[in-house]
Write a protein that holds these residues in place. Structure first.
Motif, PDB file in Angstrom:
ATOM      1  N   VAL A  61       0.850  -1.191   0.000  1.00 36.38           N
ATOM      2  CA  VAL A  61       0.000   0.000   0.000  1.00 36.38           C
ATOM      3  C   VAL A  61       0.886   1.242   0.000  1.00 36.38           C
ATOM      4  CG1 VAL A  61      -1.937  -1.102   1.170  1.00 36.38           C
ATOM      5  CG2 VAL A  61      -0.123  -0.052   2.527  1.00 36.38           C
ATOM      6  N   GLY A  62       0.244   2.388  -0.220  1.00 36.07           N
ATOM      7  CA  GLY A  62       1.009   3.628  -0.234  1.00 36.07           C
ATOM      8  C   GLY A  62       1.387   4.097   1.150  1.00 36.07           C
ATOM      9  N   ALA A  63       0.472   3.920   2.097  1.00 37.61           N
ATOM     10  CA  ALA A  63       0.720   4.355   3.474  1.00 37.61           C
ATOM     11  C   ALA A  63      -0.293   3.691   4.391  1.00 37.61           C
ATOM     12  CB  ALA A  63       0.631   5.871   3.597  1.00 37.61           C
ATOM     13  N   VAL A  64       0.049   3.657   5.677  1.00 34.63           N
ATOM     14  CA  VAL A  64      -0.835   3.061   6.678  1.00 34.63           C
ATOM     15  C   VAL A  64      -1.021   4.051   7.826  1.00 34.63           C
ATOM     16  CG1 VAL A  64      -1.134   1.198   8.350  1.00 34.63           C
ATOM     17  CG2 VAL A  64      -0.129   0.709   6.100  1.00 34.63           C
ATOM     18  N   GLY A  65      -2.261   4.245   8.216  1.00 32.55           N
ATOM     19  CA  GLY A  65      -2.583   5.099   9.348  1.00 32.55           C
ATOM     20  C   GLY A  65      -3.379   4.330  10.388  1.00 32.55           C
ATOM     21  N   MET A  66      -3.840   5.022  11.414  1.00 29.85           N
ATOM     22  CA  MET A  66      -4.606   4.406  12.485  1.00 29.85           C
ATOM     23  C   MET A  66      -6.002   5.010  12.551  1.00 29.85           C
ATOM     24  SD  MET A  66      -1.732   4.194  15.516  1.00 29.85           S
ATOM     25  CE  MET A  66      -2.809   3.241  16.599  1.00 29.85           C
ATOM     26  N   VAL A  67      -6.953   4.204  12.979  1.00 30.49           N
ATOM     27  CA  VAL A  67      -8.324   4.672  13.165  1.00 30.49           C
ATOM     28  C   VAL A  67      -8.501   5.284  14.548  1.00 30.49           C
ATOM     29  CG1 VAL A  67     -10.740   3.935  13.381  1.00 30.49           C
ATOM     30  CG2 VAL A  67      -9.315   3.032  11.527  1.00 30.49           C
ATOM     31  N   ASP A  68      -7.887   4.681  15.565  1.00 31.29           N
ATOM     32  CA  ASP A  68      -8.094   5.149  16.928  1.00 31.29           C
ATOM     33  C   ASP A  68      -6.927   4.748  17.804  1.00 31.29           C
ATOM     34  OD1 ASP A  68      -8.996   2.452  16.548  1.00 31.29           O
ATOM     35  OD2 ASP A  68      -9.873   2.506  18.545  1.00 31.29           O
TER      36      ASP A  68
END
Length: 237
Positions: A61-68
């Motif tokens: 993937v291009g990038a990974v973030g967090m939901v909470d």
């Protein structure tokens, strides 16, 4: 395995959590690419998926973030970031040079508003920079989703910011930072994982009538959101 539509929302019924996790893994393998921003929820349900993604080493993937996230020092023992790290997924992302965007910073000032402001900017960047965004979501036994609490009159649930602090979350970890409904509505796909008998009542409430304050998971049954949501569950609804 069977698939039905309810309130416009696609529901995949699986025999057990293992098959559900495997299916979620396969879906991600088919639809994500370098133009995708992937957002990960905390909690115990998605942990097995993150372990599988780390083990299979096929996530690109291009990038990974967090939901909470649960508020505290970076990598505190109950943080969602630490849970994701323990699955091996963060090490995999680092090896593949896939950027990971955490919510907590190492130079903790102790002010949640700083985290909220900084992460709001990151989320806006991710949603604007990448052509596709996907979030792995869960539903709590009480019907909460992400870090948005259920059963509480909370005006922040409808705030227009992408990230918000919640300081009255029921249970042990009252202070949280979470994506808002506004941010979740910007996702191209929301994949909800809900396994176990203890989620049956929560799912029933989710499809029932009532307010978002009472059951935040009802967000997924809204007309504009349902069409881009996939619920994977081993419970009959």
């Amino acid at each position: 395995m069977s698939k039905i539509i309810r309130k416009g929302l696609s529901i995949l019924n699986v025999e057990n959590p293992q098959k559900g996790i495997s299916f979620a893994h396969d879906i991600l393998g088919q639809i994500v690419n370098k133009e995708t921003a992937l957002f990960l929820s905390g909690g115990s349900t998605p942990k097995t998926l993150y372990e599988l993604l780390s083990k299979e080493k096929k996530l690109f993937v291009g990038a990974v973030g967090m939901v909470d996230e649960r508020l505290g020092k970076k990598m505190h023992k109950n943080s969602n970031e630490r849970m994701i790290k323990e699955t091996g997924l963060l090490s995999y992302l680092e090896r593949k040079k896939i950027p990971f965007y955490p919510i907590l910073r190492s130079h903790l000032k102790g002010v949640a508003s700083d985290f909220v402001k900084d992460y709001d900017k990151k989320v806006r960047y991710l949603l604007g920079h990448f052509s596709k965004s996907i979030a792995i979501m869960g539903i709590g036994e009480d019907g909460h989703t992400a870090g948005l609490p259920s059963g509480i009159k909370n005006s922040k649930l409808k705030i227009q910011n992408y990230v918000v602090e919640v300081n009255n979350f029921p249970g042990e970890f009252k202070e949280r930072i979470t994506l808002t409904f506004k941010a979740l509505s910007k996702m191209d796909l929301l994949i909800i994982l809900a396994f176990g008998e203890n989620k049956k009542e929560a799912l029933k409430k989710m499809f029932g009538e009532g307010s978002l304050e009472e059951v935040p998971a009802r967000f997924y049954t809204g007309a504009e959101i349902a069409v881009k949501t996939l619920l994977i569950t081993d419970q009959k609804i």
